[in-house]
Structures are given as C-alpha cells and as structure tokens.
Design an enzyme around this catalytic site. Sequence first.
Site, PDB file in Angstrom:
ATOM      1  N   CYS A 129       0.828  -1.221   0.000  1.00  0.00           N
ATOM      2  CA  CYS A 129       0.000   0.000   0.000  1.00  0.00           C
ATOM      3  C   CYS A 129       0.858   1.266   0.000  1.00  0.00           C
ATOM      4  CB  CYS A 129      -0.944   0.009   1.192  1.00  0.00           C
ATOM      5  SG  CYS A 129      -0.208  -0.578   2.703  1.00  0.00           S
ATOM      6  N   HIS A 237      -2.836   6.135   4.674  1.00  0.00           N
ATOM      7  CA  HIS A 237      -1.414   6.376   4.955  1.00  0.00           C
ATOM      8  C   HIS A 237      -1.040   7.769   4.434  1.00  0.00           C
ATOM      9  CE1 HIS A 237      -1.105   2.291   6.123  1.00  0.00           C
ATOM     10  NE2 HIS A 237      -0.511   1.766   5.057  1.00  0.00           N
TER      11      HIS A 237
END
Length: 331
Positions: A129, A237
Amino acid sequence: KKINLAVVGASGMVGRTFLKVLEDRDFPFDNLYCFASKRSAGQKVTCKGKEYTIEELTPESFDRDIDIALFSAGGDTSKTFAPIAASKGVIVVDNSSAWRMDTTVPLVVPEVNPEALADHNNIIANPNCSTIQAVVALKPLYDAYGIKRIVYSTYQAVSGSGVKGYKDLEEGLKGNDLMACYPHPIAGNCLPHIDVFLENGYTKEEMKMVNETRKILNDQSLKITATTVRVPVFYSHSESVNVEFEKDFKDIAEIKTLLANANGVILQDDPENNVYPLAKEATGTDPVYVGRIRRDESLDSGINLWVVADNIRKGAATNAVQIAETLIQNM
Ligand code: 2RA
C-alpha cells in the site's frame, strides 16, 4: 465476455473491501466465488445486492470456471494456492508480498506501469500500500525530470495491520493498551517499526518501498531510502516524499500542473487556506492526494511532497480491481 471472479480471503479487511470496490465500480462479473479459511467458511457476504456464502479454500476450489482470482489471504496462502490456481488457467492478482519480487511476476499499478501486464504467467502482484500511493505521485515527475534519489518518511494507519492493529488503537484510545499487535502502545505514540527488522537495520516495510519502487518504475539505479512509521490513525497512509531530479524544473507551478493532470492524482495544495491532503478526507476514496509541494532548497533540483491515500482501497483493493479491469479489456 462475462467474467467469473473469485475473491480469496473474502472475510478479511481487504477481502471485504474487494467486494465493496467491485460493487462501487460495477465490475462486470457473471459468477462470483468467495473463499477463506475453514474458520470463516459459512459466513455470508454481499456484493451488488446479492448474498454469497464464503466457502473453505481448497486445491479443488479452482476446478470450476474462474477467470480471475483476487487474493488477500496472507503470504502463506498465496504461496500455496496461487500456483494451483494459475496452473488451472486462473489469473491471480495477489495482494500479499509473497510474489512481488519474483522476476516472472509483474508488480503493477495501472496508472504507472500497465505495460508490465503484457507478460505474465497467471500470477500478478499488487504492490505494498505505501508503495502504490507513492509511485502514482512519482510517475509523472519521473517521466518529466528523471529521478536520482527518493527519501520516504511514512505515517501509516493501523488498518494496515488488519483488525488486530485497529483494535489496539481503538482500545488504546480508551486507555486499554492491549499491545496485541504492536510491541508498544500505539495510542499517543509513533512506532518506527512496521513488519520485522532486517540485518541492515531497516524494517521489511522500508525495504518493500525501496525494492518495489525500483521494480515498478523499472529503474534499478534509483537511490531510495525509507523510514516507515505506524501512527495512531485508523485509515489512510500519509507520506512525506523528498525527490531529487536528474533535470531542473521551471518552477513549482510547472510541477503542480503535471501532478494535477496525472492519472489517479488529486492536487490539494493551498496552504494559505489550510488545504493539503488529510487522512480523514482520503478515507473511503480511491485517488492519491498530493500537496505541500515545494522546492527542496538544499538540492540543485528537487522537491518535497505530501502524499495521502486510503491504504485499504487504493493501497490494496482498488488497485487490484483496477488490474483486473485492465486484464479483462483483453479477454
Ligand atoms: C502495513 N503496508 O501498513 C503494511 C501491510 N498492509 O502494515
């Protein structure tokens, strides 16, 4: 052609998000099969208003007519079952790290290196990711100016650790530091420790960013270093990305135009009005958000970026579904 699709790991956080993204994007599947461990078999999940019963994953699971299987069931399951599925003609898109660095396996972000899909042996790897969101932002800059060096500093949500990490933060915020997932309390803390430490003092997560960025941009000469940090955020994130270019650039306006027009990017950069990418706003969406763009005055030619994306959607499920969408264009 209608497609028969399988989701392996259907009961997990990414697995369930596969189903949500398939519905959001109205992926044209005819039959959908949902698999997971024995423990989760029998659970019901829904996609496009239809209910599916999760079946236990076995070697025979792929004996039925399946075109593409989206995996997010951990590295061991991928190592065992992806080759079985591939041998039966199923194209596997695997979200685990098991196959990412295998030279016969393309590592793909559709906005960045779709051409890598041209040559595969039925296993395709979804990148980590934290790498996906970074390379979506870096690709237009790489093409325009060339890149010498990248410095990554990440601020990663606990959902990257699945339900256990999520619960550690949820309970930690109530004062119950379970430490079921992390070696230290995550509430009120920043842990410079994602995955395990390696011989060179980096963590596996940090070396994933280094190695995967080079493979996706197809440039082993890239100088890259990374520090990946777990922060008390549930989803999305955030990353500080420092980039040293090969060539000079005219001004920040030129960089902003490039990024604003880049595939998969939304520019959010108006600091005077407190506009910059935020994890809370990115959560539940698919774009990669870029802001805080400024010249790095310590370099001949370089910039700093702030890059944010939903780690479970664009960072995992959506990227895998986009790979599947690209694959079916040639079916
Ligand atoms: C993490 N990127 O955030 C890793 C795996 N999802 O923990």
